[in-house]
Design a protein around this motif. Structure first.
Motif, PDB file in Angstrom:
ATOM      1  N   ILE A 386       7.306   0.799   9.468  1.00 42.35           N
ATOM      2  CA  ILE A 386       5.885   1.133   9.664  1.00 42.35           C
ATOM      3  C   ILE A 386       5.755   2.515  10.312  1.00 42.35           C
ATOM      4  O   ILE A 386       4.966   3.360   9.878  1.00 42.35           O
ATOM      5  CB  ILE A 386       5.204   0.059  10.530  1.00 42.35           C
ATOM      6  N   GLY A 387       6.582   2.744  11.338  1.00 42.60           N
ATOM      7  CA  GLY A 387       6.550   4.053  11.994  1.00 42.60           C
ATOM      8  C   GLY A 387       6.885   5.170  11.027  1.00 42.60           C
ATOM      9  O   GLY A 387       6.237   6.214  11.002  1.00 42.60           O
ATOM     10  N   ALA A 388       7.915   4.935  10.202  1.00 44.22           N
ATOM     11  CA  ALA A 388       8.351   5.969   9.268  1.00 44.22           C
ATOM     12  C   ALA A 388       7.266   6.254   8.236  1.00 44.22           C
ATOM     13  O   ALA A 388       6.982   7.408   7.918  1.00 44.22           O
ATOM     14  CB  ALA A 388       9.643   5.532   8.584  1.00 44.22           C
ATOM     15  N   LEU A 389       6.633   5.188   7.732  1.00 39.23           N
ATOM     16  CA  LEU A 389       5.574   5.389   6.742  1.00 39.23           C
ATOM     17  C   LEU A 389       4.400   6.143   7.364  1.00 39.23           C
ATOM     18  O   LEU A 389       3.787   7.002   6.726  1.00 39.23           O
ATOM     19  CB  LEU A 389       5.093   4.041   6.196  1.00 39.23           C
ATOM     20  N   SER A 390       4.123   5.819   8.632  1.00 41.19           N
ATOM     21  CA  SER A 390       3.044   6.516   9.316  1.00 41.19           C
ATOM     22  C   SER A 390       3.391   7.996   9.479  1.00 41.19           C
ATOM     23  O   SER A 390       2.539   8.868   9.356  1.00 41.19           O
ATOM     24  CB  SER A 390       2.815   5.865  10.666  1.00 41.19           C
ATOM     25  N   MET A 391       4.664   8.257   9.742  1.00 40.43           N
ATOM     26  CA  MET A 391       5.135   9.633   9.864  1.00 40.43           C
ATOM     27  C   MET A 391       4.906  10.388   8.549  1.00 40.43           C
ATOM     28  O   MET A 391       4.523  11.549   8.545  1.00 40.43           O
ATOM     29  CB  MET A 391       6.631   9.565  10.158  1.00 40.43           C
ATOM     30  N   VAL A 392       5.173   9.707   7.445  1.00 39.05           N
ATOM     31  CA  VAL A 392       4.976  10.336   6.141  1.00 39.05           C
ATOM     32  C   VAL A 392       3.485  10.533   5.869  1.00 39.05           C
ATOM     33  O   VAL A 392       3.092  11.471   5.189  1.00 39.05           O
ATOM     34  CB  VAL A 392       5.628   9.468   5.046  1.00 39.05           C
ATOM     35  N   GLY A 393       2.662   9.653   6.431  1.00 43.26           N
ATOM     36  CA  GLY A 393       1.228   9.790   6.228  1.00 43.26           C
ATOM     37  C   GLY A 393       0.712   8.924   5.107  1.00 43.26           C
ATOM     38  O   GLY A 393      -0.196   9.305   4.371  1.00 43.26           O
ATOM     39  N   ILE A 394       1.291   7.727   4.956  1.00 47.11           N
ATOM     40  CA  ILE A 394       0.791   6.779   3.965  1.00 47.11           C
ATOM     41  C   ILE A 394      -0.561   6.253   4.452  1.00 47.11           C
ATOM     42  O   ILE A 394      -0.709   5.960   5.640  1.00 47.11           O
ATOM     43  CB  ILE A 394       1.773   5.590   3.828  1.00 47.11           C
ATOM     44  N   PRO A 395      -1.565   6.138   3.573  1.00 50.40           N
ATOM     45  CA  PRO A 395      -2.870   5.621   4.009  1.00 50.40           C
ATOM     46  C   PRO A 395      -2.741   4.235   4.663  1.00 50.40           C
ATOM     47  O   PRO A 395      -1.807   3.485   4.360  1.00 50.40           O
ATOM     48  CB  PRO A 395      -3.660   5.530   2.711  1.00 50.40           C
ATOM     49  N   LEU A 396      -3.695   3.943   5.531  1.00 49.53           N
ATOM     50  CA  LEU A 396      -3.741   2.713   6.330  1.00 49.53           C
ATOM     51  C   LEU A 396      -2.713   2.710   7.446  1.00 49.53           C
ATOM     52  O   LEU A 396      -2.477   1.698   8.079  1.00 49.53           O
ATOM     53  CB  LEU A 396      -3.574   1.456   5.478  1.00 49.53           C
ATOM     54  N   THR A 397      -2.075   3.850   7.711  1.00 50.01           N
ATOM     55  CA  THR A 397      -1.339   3.992   8.966  1.00 50.01           C
ATOM     56  C   THR A 397      -2.019   5.124   9.721  1.00 50.01           C
ATOM     57  O   THR A 397      -2.739   5.924   9.120  1.00 50.01           O
ATOM     58  CB  THR A 397       0.133   4.367   8.721  1.00 50.01           C
ATOM     59  N   ILE A 471      -0.829   0.246  12.838  1.00 51.86           N
ATOM     60  CA  ILE A 471      -1.637  -0.319  11.760  1.00 51.86           C
ATOM     61  C   ILE A 471      -3.111  -0.371  12.154  1.00 51.86           C
ATOM     62  O   ILE A 471      -3.999   0.037  11.393  1.00 51.86           O
ATOM     63  CB  ILE A 471      -1.132  -1.737  11.420  1.00 51.86           C
ATOM     64  N   VAL A 472      -3.378  -0.879  13.396  1.00 50.40           N
ATOM     65  CA  VAL A 472      -4.769  -1.052  13.827  1.00 50.40           C
ATOM     66  C   VAL A 472      -5.488   0.289  13.829  1.00 50.40           C
ATOM     67  O   VAL A 472      -6.597   0.418  13.301  1.00 50.40           O
ATOM     68  CB  VAL A 472      -4.827  -1.693  15.235  1.00 50.40           C
ATOM     69  N   PHE A 473      -4.847   1.318  14.390  1.00 47.51           N
ATOM     70  CA  PHE A 473      -5.517   2.618  14.436  1.00 47.51           C
ATOM     71  C   PHE A 473      -5.483   3.309  13.076  1.00 47.51           C
ATOM     72  O   PHE A 473      -6.143   4.312  12.876  1.00 47.51           O
ATOM     73  CB  PHE A 473      -4.906   3.506  15.518  1.00 47.51           C
TER      74      PHE A 473
END
Lengths: 496, 148
Positions: A386-397, A471-473
């Motif tokens: 989840i952290g890695a996907l957020s780092m990439v900038g996938i929507p909903l993160t 995820i929440v934010f």
């Protein structure tokens, strides 16, 4: 009314607790950890109360010792400060919970008590930096935080840590020197240390002593740039953040470097006159440095074999986003940059804590040796993903939200090139994060990764909480973004 | 080090060094100097003692434990004064506004909370100087290395 004193107490409580802990460590060993947790719980409550006060009444101004400015030290809690303080409290508390079990295997028994002392001292100084409206007070907090960070890095007492801490100490002393000299130059021509008064006096000083202001601006950008690891000045960061114990890395990468960015934002937008800044190329310089940081930080991260070192280089790239927003200066870009302070704090803390969990369970920090870890350690593995996907900038993160604002902001500012940079860097992030995920989830577990040690519950809980926050934010960015947008209005109102 | 002359001279010096340190701390609000300089003098006195006699002797007089207590105590005294003014209805670290008695300017007991704060700083600095010294000469293996 104790609530009225929340700004002072946010600094005083962790400091008092930090100095009580060595006393507890002598006779009442079992109280050390609960006392540290309790102090941070109080701080979290304090920052929530600050949030409510600021949202209802606007600014909170606190005069230390009832001395009004320009003589006394003043804390001004605006929305930017509240936003920063909330970030500090949330991430700081979660990291502290995590550190209790993690430190058992990373640190020797007799220094473990000191860890909490350093941690709380560091947080006190960060709270102070977020709220102070006095430029010399800012310097004092910068020094406290530099010393405490050095302690947090070198506490492990192995060769790499001490070398990294020494490097950090030297460069950070250079940065402090620059900042002090800049403050002296400003004080010389304005006679004020309080930022509000300084801003007023500078309108005139900009005409009379432009070179003083110019020199001080250069020194501040370099000084704070070293501390915040802005691209060519980042050389201390990878060693320091990779060598430190994992909770330290999470705090140093997630919180400490951001606070210097907040300080820079304050100085650029609230202290220096906009007309003066417009005559200097400072925005352009920061813009290109942050672009280089974003690209080269990611490229350096790609070639790393050590998981924590890779995350450290990724921090270099991510602090670039914050400065990109600052330098572009349009409303959306600034919102994205400031919002990224919180978003990156959450996801980088998550990634470092998850990496720390892998290291705790397998004893290895090489990316290659972690194949299949996602299958044998599902909680930490999914959280890392989840952290890695957020780092990439996938929507909903949450990483997506700040990048979205940044990309829009670059278009608003009439610089579509930098929108492209944001997009390219997402791609680069994908290049170095996705292979780890593929390796972790789709390869057969081997070596130590096949049979990891069980993770203590508090560590898992801390990781899961941060992953949930990502995820929440990501789903509901409105609350945080709302605070930031209001903060940006205040910043830009002063600027223009 | 085992040198009669050094020991004898430092034995004569030491009371004066300590007294001067205390003087500087207590007159922090009246004359140049204060908690930091006075504390450094006090600490230097203890370092002189431990150097000219030997370390176990020095530790007997002022143990690392005691220095931990003084270090925390000094800071807590400072912060405690600050927090106490909250109870008196003023802001953090308020002095006159919190109603501490100011006395006659120039007297030893004057200026409200400042002498107490200076005392706290003095305690903290003196014990920190000593702690630094103990840490620097500590050897590998033991908590504090053997003397000489």
């Amino acid at each position: 009314m104790i609530v009225k004193h929340a700004p002072a107490l946010l600094v005083a409580i962790p400091l008092v607790a930090a100095y009580l802990l060595p006393l507890f460590a002598r006779r009442l060993k079992h109280l050390v950890v609960p006392a540290a947790l309790f102090a941070l719980l109080l701080c979290s409550a304090g920052s929530l109360s600050l949030l409510f006060q600021v949202m209802h009444t606007g600014l909170i101004i606190y005069h230390f010792g009832n001395w009004p400015p320009p003589v006394g030290i003043e804390f001004v809690v605006d929305r930017l400060a509240v936003f920063t303080v909330l970030t500090l409290s949330l991430v700081g508390f979660v990291v502290l919970v995590y550190s209790i079990d993690d430190l058992r295997h990373e640190l020797r028994e007799d220094v473990r008590g000191w860890y909490y002392t350093l941690f709380l001292t560091l947080l006190a100084s960060l709270y102070g930096m977020a709220m102070t409206n006095d430029i010399f007070n800012l310097f004092v907090f910068i020094e406290i935080s530099a010393i405490a960070s050095c302690g947090l890095i070198s506490i492990k007492e192995d060769r790499a840590c001490i070398e990294a801490a020494f490097k950090y100490l030297l460069l950070s002393a250079l940065g402090s020197g620059c900042i002090l000299l800049a403050i002296a130059l400003l004080y010389m021509v304005t006679g004020h240390l309080n930022m509000t008064y300084l801003a007023q006096a500078m309108l005139q000083a900009a005409e009379l002593y432009p070179y003083n202001l110019l020199a001080s601006l250069a020194l501040l950008v370099v000084g704070l740039g070293i501390k915040a690891a802005l691209f060519p000045l980042h050389v201390w960061l990878p060693d320091a953040h990779a060598a430190a114990p994992s909770p330290s890395s999470a705090v140093l990468s997630g919180l400490v470097i951001k606070i210097y960015a907040v300080a820079m934002i304050r100085l650029l937008f609230q202290v220096y006159p906009a007309a003066f800044l417009a005559r200097t190329p400072v925005a352009e310089i920061i813009l290109w440095l942050s672009t280089l940081a974003i690209l080269l930080g990611s490229i350096f991260a790609m070639v790393q074999e050590d998981l924590k070192r890779m995350l450290a280089y990724s921090s270099v790239a991510q602090i670039g986003y914050v400065f990109l927003g600052v330098a572009l200066g349009s409303e959306n870009a600034l919102t994205g940059g400031i919002l990224h302070i919180f978003n990156h704090a959450v996801m980088k803390a998550l990634l470092f804590l998850a990496a720390g969990a892998f290291i705790y369970a397998t004893g290895t920090r090489k990316i290659r040796d972690l194949s299949g870890i996602g299958q044998t350690m599902p909680a930490a593995g999914v959280a890392f993903a989840i952290g890695a996907l957020s780092m990439v900038g996938i929507p909903l993160t949450n990483g997506f939200v700040s990048k979205w604002y940044l990309a829009l902001g670059a278009l608003d500012a009439g610089r579509p090139f930098f929108t492209a940079i944001v997009l390219v860097s997402s791609l680069l992030n994908g290049i170095y994060f996705l292979p780890i995920l593929i390796n972790a989830f789709f390869r057969k577990p081997s070596g130590n990764a096949a049979a990891p040690r069980a993770l203590p519950t508090p560590m898992t809980a801390a990781i899961v909480v941060l992953a949930a926050a990502v995820i929440v934010f990501g789903f509901f960015p409105g609350r945080m973004a709302g605070i930031v947008v209001l903060a940006v209005h205040r910043l830009l109102g002063v600027w223009q | 080090m085992d040198n009669l002359i050094v020991r004898y001279i430092s034995r004569i010096f030491l009371p004066f060094v300590q007294l001067y340190g205390l003087y500087v701390i207590l007159h922090g609000h009246l004359s140049p100097g204060g908690g930091f300089s006075g504390g450094a003098i006090l600490g230097a006195g203890m370092v002189l003692y431990a150097l000219s006699f030997n370390l176990p002797e020095g530790e007997k007089n002022f143990s690392p434990d005691a220095s931990t207590i003084l270090e925390s105590g000094g800071t807590l005294l400072y912060a405690g004064i600050g927090l106490f003014s909250l109870l008196l209805g003023a802001n953090f670290l308020a002095n006159k506004a919190a109603g501490y008695p100011l006395g006659t300017p120039g007297n030893l007991f004057s200026s409200g909370a400042i002498p107490v704060i200076t005392l706290g700083v003095g305690m903290k600095v003196a014990s920190t100087v000593i702690t630094f010294f103990y840490r620097l000469i500590a050897r590998e293996g033991g908590q504090n290395g053997a003397a000489d």
